[in-house]
Design a protein around this motif. Structure first.
Motif, mmCIF file in Angstrom:
data_model
loop_
_atom_site.group_PDB
_atom_site.id
_atom_site.type_symbol
_atom_site.label_atom_id
_atom_site.label_comp_id
_atom_site.label_asym_id
_atom_site.label_seq_id
_atom_site.Cartn_x
_atom_site.Cartn_y
_atom_site.Cartn_z
ATOM 1 N N PRO A 108 -65.535 47.874 -86.920
ATOM 2 C CA PRO A 108 -64.598 48.887 -87.411
ATOM 3 C C PRO A 108 -63.786 49.409 -86.232
ATOM 4 O O PRO A 108 -64.313 49.580 -85.128
ATOM 5 C CB PRO A 108 -65.524 49.968 -87.986
ATOM 6 N N ASN B 168 -67.444 49.156 -92.371
ATOM 7 C CA ASN B 168 -66.005 49.064 -92.623
ATOM 8 C C ASN B 168 -65.613 49.737 -93.936
ATOM 9 O O ASN B 168 -64.582 49.396 -94.523
ATOM 10 C CB ASN B 168 -65.577 47.594 -92.669
ATOM 11 N N VAL C 186 -62.054 50.798 -94.259
ATOM 12 C CA VAL C 186 -61.169 49.729 -93.783
ATOM 13 C C VAL C 186 -59.696 50.022 -94.015
ATOM 14 O O VAL C 186 -58.847 49.659 -93.194
ATOM 15 C CB VAL C 186 -61.575 48.376 -94.433
ATOM 16 N N GLU D 116 -57.927 54.220 -89.603
ATOM 17 C CA GLU D 116 -58.542 52.999 -89.077
ATOM 18 C C GLU D 116 -57.566 51.827 -89.098
ATOM 19 O O GLU D 116 -56.630 51.799 -89.904
ATOM 20 C CB GLU D 116 -59.800 52.632 -89.883
ATOM 21 N N TRP E 41 -60.510 45.752 -90.047
ATOM 22 C CA TRP E 41 -61.282 44.835 -89.198
ATOM 23 C C TRP E 41 -60.627 43.461 -89.099
ATOM 24 O O TRP E 41 -60.775 42.757 -88.087
ATOM 25 C CB TRP E 41 -62.717 44.701 -89.713
ATOM 26 N N THR F 204 -67.337 42.181 -96.409
ATOM 27 C CA THR F 204 -67.351 42.845 -95.108
ATOM 28 C C THR F 204 -68.224 42.052 -94.141
ATOM 29 O O THR F 204 -69.273 41.518 -94.543
ATOM 30 C CB THR F 204 -67.881 44.291 -95.194
ATOM 31 N N SER G 120 -69.558 43.624 -91.685
ATOM 32 C CA SER G 120 -70.228 44.715 -90.969
ATOM 33 C C SER G 120 -71.119 45.568 -91.865
ATOM 34 O O SER G 120 -71.059 46.803 -91.823
ATOM 35 C CB SER G 120 -69.181 45.604 -90.289
#
Length: 401
Positions: free
Chosen positions: A127, A316, A319, A324, A327, A391, A393
């Motif tokens: 992230p 994330n 996201v 942010e 990613w 994702t 993550s």
């Protein structure tokens, strides 16, 4: 007429001769100038770096073996990107689960250099906050995992699926811990240990070859205080078997943290939607995965392996927050000098260069196939991220009971 023919022959001979000379010079230049560099400059030179992809002094595969290896790897994903749903069938998944050791080791024989060329020594996403560089985000998530695992300078730690050890070295230098990284791939062992030595931490940081499905065969019970796995256990054909092995290696109360690749049914992934399945299968074929799990499946596997799950969430989850940077942005994003190779145009330039080097017989035959595989997968990852189907993550924190 005779003069024209003679001139044409002379031109042809001269052109061919020049080609051989150029080929010879590039080979000699790349061989003499290619050096491992733990500070991240191994593949900095466009010519020497690209000419050394898949063929350098550390390579496990012979130059002639690259094409056979990529063909063998792709055979495990027969039908991928041609017939949606085929590689999600039970028979196809079972084949990859059965052959996972060959699949994963072959995959990293082929892609390790490309990853380091375009990404760096930490083979993972993170992230990323607005105003934060790519490398800062990579280190921040690694340091966060170290803190969640209670790693200190007194800790003995195992890195489960360490790659060439980028995160391991960063975490060691951040905490002072003693860390052992495990990878199934011999090439990564060779490269990772060179980098540890170059950083002067070989006494506290090392890479060993091993299969994380069989950690009890490698380490005695209770040897480590903490464990982490960063985007590695997605390669596992049996997470319960893998996590049970990690549990064996930890002392009671030891913490296991990780990031895992998962699909996101809670945010939109639909296993009955052919377009979603197409993207999922593209990610699997381009990353050596038996099949992608869900976050709930990862949590259940941890619980069945003797862990109490303390925390589990998508790192994330913000996201598309205005605060942010997505990613996946690095794969399609800004044209900075340092990040150009990661972008779509940068990957196209690399692919063109690899194609020319393979045509000139400098790069091993099969290099273009590897580059094409990774380029196609980058597009799948971007699409999956944009639609929030996936994702890389999914973060978990678990304690050994």
């Amino acid at each position: 007429m005779v003069d024209d023919l003679f001139s044409a022959v002379a031109l042809l001979v001269g052109t061919v001769g020049s080609g051989f000379i150029l080929n010879f010079l590039i080979k000699k230049y790349s061989e003499s100038s290619f050096e491992r560099d733990a500070t991240g400059k191994t593949f900095n030179s466009p010519i020497a770096g690209s000419a050394s992809l898949l063929h350098n002094k550390d390579s496990v595969l012979s130059k002639e073996g690259v094409n056979a290896s990529i063909d063998n790897y792709e055979s495990l994903f027969s039908g991928a990107r041609k017939e949606v749903g085929f590689t999600s069938g039970d028979k196809s998944i079972e084949t990859r689960q059965k052959e996972y050791k060959t699949m994963v080791s072959s995959f990293y024989d082929l892609v390790t250099d490309f990853y380091e060329w375009g990404w760096g020594q930490s083979f993972h996403f993170a992230p990323r906050l607005r105003g934060e560089t790519f490398n800062e985000s990579i280190k921040r998530i690694e340091y966060y995992l170290a803190l969640r695992a209670n790693i200190t300078d007194k800790s003995k730690v195992i890195d489960v699926g360490c790659g060439v050890g980028g995160p391991m070295r960063n975490i060691q230098q951040f905490t002072g811990a003693d860390i052992t990284g495990v990878t199934i791939n011999d090439y990564q062992v060779r490269v990772g240990n060179q980098y540890c030595a170059q950083k002067g931490i070989a006494d506290k940081c090392r890479v060993v070859q091993g299969d994380f499905q069989y950690l009890p065969k490698k380490f005695p019970e209770g040897q480590f205080d903490a464990a982490y796995a960063i985007e590695a256990t997605c390669h596992s054909p049996d997470r319960i078997g893998c996590f049970t092995g990690v549990n064996h290696c930890l002392k009671k109360g030891g913490i296991f943290v990780g990031l895992d690749w998962v699909v996101l049914p809670e945010r939109g992934y639909d296993a009955k939607n052919p377009e979603h399945v197409r993207v999922k299968e593209g990610i699997e074929v381009g990353n050596g995965l038996p099949t992608l799990a869900t976050g709930d499946e990862v949590v259940r596997a941890l619980e069945k392996s003797g862990f109490k799950v303390i925390d589990a969430f998508d790192a994330n989850r913000g996201v598309h927050s205005p605060h942010e940077i997505p990613w996946y942005d690095t794969l399609c994003g800004s044209f900075t000098l340092s990040g150009f190779r990661m972008t779509r145009i940068g990957r196209m330039c690399t692919h063109t260069m690899v194609t020319l080097l393979e045509m000139a017989r400098i790069a091993p035959r099969g290099s273009v196939k590897v580059s094409a595989l990774l380029n196609a997968t980058a597009l799948d990852l971007v699409e999956a991220g944009q639609k929030e189907l996936f994702t890389p993550s999914f973060l978990f924190v678990a304690e050994k009971l």
